[in-house]
Scaffold this motif. Structure first.
Motif, PDB file in Angstrom:
ATOM      1  N   GLY A  64       0.817  -1.201   0.000  1.00  0.00           N
ATOM      2  CA  GLY A  64       0.000   0.000   0.000  1.00  0.00           C
ATOM      3  C   GLY A  64       0.852   1.253   0.000  1.00  0.00           C
ATOM      4  N   GLU A  65       0.271   2.322  -0.534  1.00  0.00           N
ATOM      5  CA  GLU A  65       0.970   3.599  -0.593  1.00  0.00           C
ATOM      6  C   GLU A  65      -0.066   4.701  -0.431  1.00  0.00           C
ATOM      7  OE1 GLU A  65       4.509   4.260  -3.316  1.00  0.00           O
ATOM      8  OE2 GLU A  65       2.910   5.361  -4.336  1.00  0.00           O
ATOM      9  N   SER A  66       0.330   5.782   0.233  1.00  0.00           N
ATOM     10  CA  SER A  66      -0.605   6.873   0.470  1.00  0.00           C
ATOM     11  C   SER A  66       0.134   8.208   0.471  1.00  0.00           C
ATOM     12  CB  SER A  66      -1.311   6.660   1.809  1.00  0.00           C
ATOM     13  OG  SER A  66      -2.182   7.715   2.083  1.00  0.00           O
ATOM     14  N   LYS A  67      -0.350   9.154  -0.322  1.00  0.00           N
ATOM     15  CA  LYS A  67       0.229  10.498  -0.334  1.00  0.00           C
ATOM     16  C   LYS A  67      -0.442  11.321   0.753  1.00  0.00           C
ATOM     17  CE  LYS A  67       1.422  10.573  -5.176  1.00  0.00           C
ATOM     18  NZ  LYS A  67       1.351  11.297  -6.436  1.00  0.00           N
ATOM     19  N   ILE A  68       0.356  12.136   1.440  1.00  0.00           N
ATOM     20  CA  ILE A  68      -0.216  12.990   2.482  1.00  0.00           C
ATOM     21  C   ILE A  68       0.093  14.449   2.160  1.00  0.00           C
ATOM     22  CG2 ILE A  68      -0.070  11.154   4.186  1.00  0.00           C
ATOM     23  CD1 ILE A  68       2.245  12.609   5.475  1.00  0.00           C
ATOM     24  N   ARG A  69      -0.660  15.351   2.769  1.00  0.00           N
ATOM     25  CA  ARG A  69      -0.573  16.772   2.440  1.00  0.00           C
ATOM     26  C   ARG A  69       0.193  17.571   3.487  1.00  0.00           C
ATOM     27  NH1 ARG A  69      -5.811  18.559  -0.654  1.00  0.00           N
ATOM     28  NH2 ARG A  69      -4.478  20.378  -0.766  1.00  0.00           N
ATOM     29  N   ASN A  70       0.915  16.920   4.365  1.00  0.00           N
ATOM     30  CA  ASN A  70       1.689  17.623   5.382  1.00  0.00           C
ATOM     31  C   ASN A  70       2.981  18.164   4.777  1.00  0.00           C
ATOM     32  OD1 ASN A  70      -0.133  15.717   6.636  1.00  0.00           O
ATOM     33  ND2 ASN A  70       0.765  16.368   8.548  1.00  0.00           N
ATOM     34  N   ASN A  71       3.576  19.122   5.481  1.00  0.00           N
ATOM     35  CA  ASN A  71       4.861  19.672   5.060  1.00  0.00           C
ATOM     36  C   ASN A  71       5.980  18.722   5.436  1.00  0.00           C
ATOM     37  OD1 ASN A  71       3.603  21.964   4.143  1.00  0.00           O
ATOM     38  ND2 ASN A  71       4.048  23.169   5.979  1.00  0.00           N
ATOM     39  N   CYS A  72       6.992  18.665   4.588  1.00  0.00           N
ATOM     40  CA  CYS A  72       8.165  17.837   4.857  1.00  0.00           C
ATOM     41  C   CYS A  72       8.967  18.459   5.999  1.00  0.00           C
ATOM     42  CB  CYS A  72       9.025  17.737   3.601  1.00  0.00           C
ATOM     43  SG  CYS A  72      10.578  16.883   3.851  1.00  0.00           S
ATOM     44  N   PRO A  73       9.367  17.683   7.016  1.00  0.00           N
ATOM     45  CA  PRO A  73      10.154  18.241   8.119  1.00  0.00           C
ATOM     46  C   PRO A  73      11.572  18.651   7.717  1.00  0.00           C
ATOM     47  CG  PRO A  73       9.284  16.067   8.700  1.00  0.00           C
ATOM     48  CD  PRO A  73       8.966  16.316   7.264  1.00  0.00           C
ATOM     49  N   LYS A  74      12.060  18.211   6.559  1.00  0.00           N
ATOM     50  CA  LYS A  74      13.424  18.560   6.130  1.00  0.00           C
ATOM     51  C   LYS A  74      13.439  19.741   5.164  1.00  0.00           C
ATOM     52  CE  LYS A  74      16.099  14.487   6.943  1.00  0.00           C
ATOM     53  NZ  LYS A  74      17.144  13.623   6.421  1.00  0.00           N
ATOM     54  N   CYS A  75      12.653  19.665   4.090  1.00  0.00           N
ATOM     55  CA  CYS A  75      12.694  20.723   3.073  1.00  0.00           C
ATOM     56  C   CYS A  75      11.470  21.647   3.138  1.00  0.00           C
ATOM     57  CB  CYS A  75      12.831  20.130   1.681  1.00  0.00           C
ATOM     58  SG  CYS A  75      11.384  19.226   1.107  1.00  0.00           S
ATOM     59  N   PHE A  76      10.499  21.331   3.971  1.00  0.00           N
ATOM     60  CA  PHE A  76       9.280  22.106   4.190  1.00  0.00           C
ATOM     61  C   PHE A  76       8.403  22.245   2.951  1.00  0.00           C
ATOM     62  CE2 PHE A  76      12.443  23.625   7.265  1.00  0.00           C
ATOM     63  CZ  PHE A  76      11.814  23.213   8.421  1.00  0.00           C
ATOM     64  N   ALA A  77       8.585  21.379   1.968  1.00  0.00           N
ATOM     65  CA  ALA A  77       7.725  21.372   0.782  1.00  0.00           C
ATOM     66  C   ALA A  77       6.391  20.727   1.138  1.00  0.00           C
ATOM     67  CB  ALA A  77       8.390  20.615  -0.349  1.00  0.00           C
ATOM     68  N   GLN A  78       5.321  21.216   0.519  1.00  0.00           N
ATOM     69  CA  GLN A  78       3.994  20.668   0.785  1.00  0.00           C
ATOM     70  C   GLN A  78       3.614  19.693  -0.318  1.00  0.00           C
ATOM     71  OE1 GLN A  78       0.955  23.596   1.223  1.00  0.00           O
ATOM     72  NE2 GLN A  78      -0.403  22.220   2.294  1.00  0.00           N
ATOM     73  N   ASP A  79       2.810  18.710   0.010  1.00  0.00           N
ATOM     74  CA  ASP A  79       2.298  17.707  -0.925  1.00  0.00           C
ATOM     75  C   ASP A  79       3.384  16.838  -1.548  1.00  0.00           C
ATOM     76  OD1 ASP A  79      -0.220  18.670  -0.437  1.00  0.00           O
ATOM     77  OD2 ASP A  79      -0.272  19.930  -2.235  1.00  0.00           O
ATOM     78  N   GLY A  80       4.454  16.589  -0.834  1.00  0.00           N
ATOM     79  CA  GLY A  80       5.501  15.740  -1.393  1.00  0.00           C
ATOM     80  C   GLY A  80       5.737  14.477  -0.587  1.00  0.00           C
TER      81      GLY A  80
END
Length: 117
Positions: free
Chosen positions: A9-25
């Motif tokens: 299973g795989e799931s995309k989430i809409r939180n910000n990345c804790p390292k690069c702070f990009a959203q939706d990645g």
């Protein structure tokens, strides 16, 4: 015993990345543990979850997860459900089983035919 993990299973989430702070990645990947022996291939209920960022292309380890990411992880883990467990016999195990069965049947037939004389 060699073990491997198979993604179920795989799931995309809409939180910000804790390292690069990009959203939706951010993408959660859920994998099921497979144990291989000479006789059997067995899928267990053990699940490994991994969080990856597609922008900075790194693995985000649980120590860096925020409370929101942890809650989303638990939600997605529950949504995915538990994977199918199975036990598959390899050709060596099947061959041994058939060989032993034929040997027992042959011995039983020999004993039966000796008793008939």
């Amino acid at each position: 015993m060699p073990t491997s993990y198979v993604k179920f299973g795989e799931s995309k989430i809409r939180n910000n990345c804790p390292k690069c702070f990009a959203q939706d990645g951010l993408v959660f990947s859920f994998s099921n543990k497979i144990v291989e022996t000479k006789m059997v291939s067995k899928a267990t209920k053990e699940i490994k979850g991994e969080l990856n960022c597609s922008h900075c292309e790194t693995v985000i380890y649980p120590a860096l997860w925020t409370d929101e990411i942890d809650r989303v992880y638990l939600y997605n883990l529950k949504r995915m459900g538990s994977p199918q467990t199975y036990t598959r016999f390899k050709p060596l195990a099947v061959g041994l089983f058939v060989g032993i069965t034929l040997a027992i049947a042959g011995a039983a037939f020999a004993i039966y035919s000796l008793q008939q004389q």
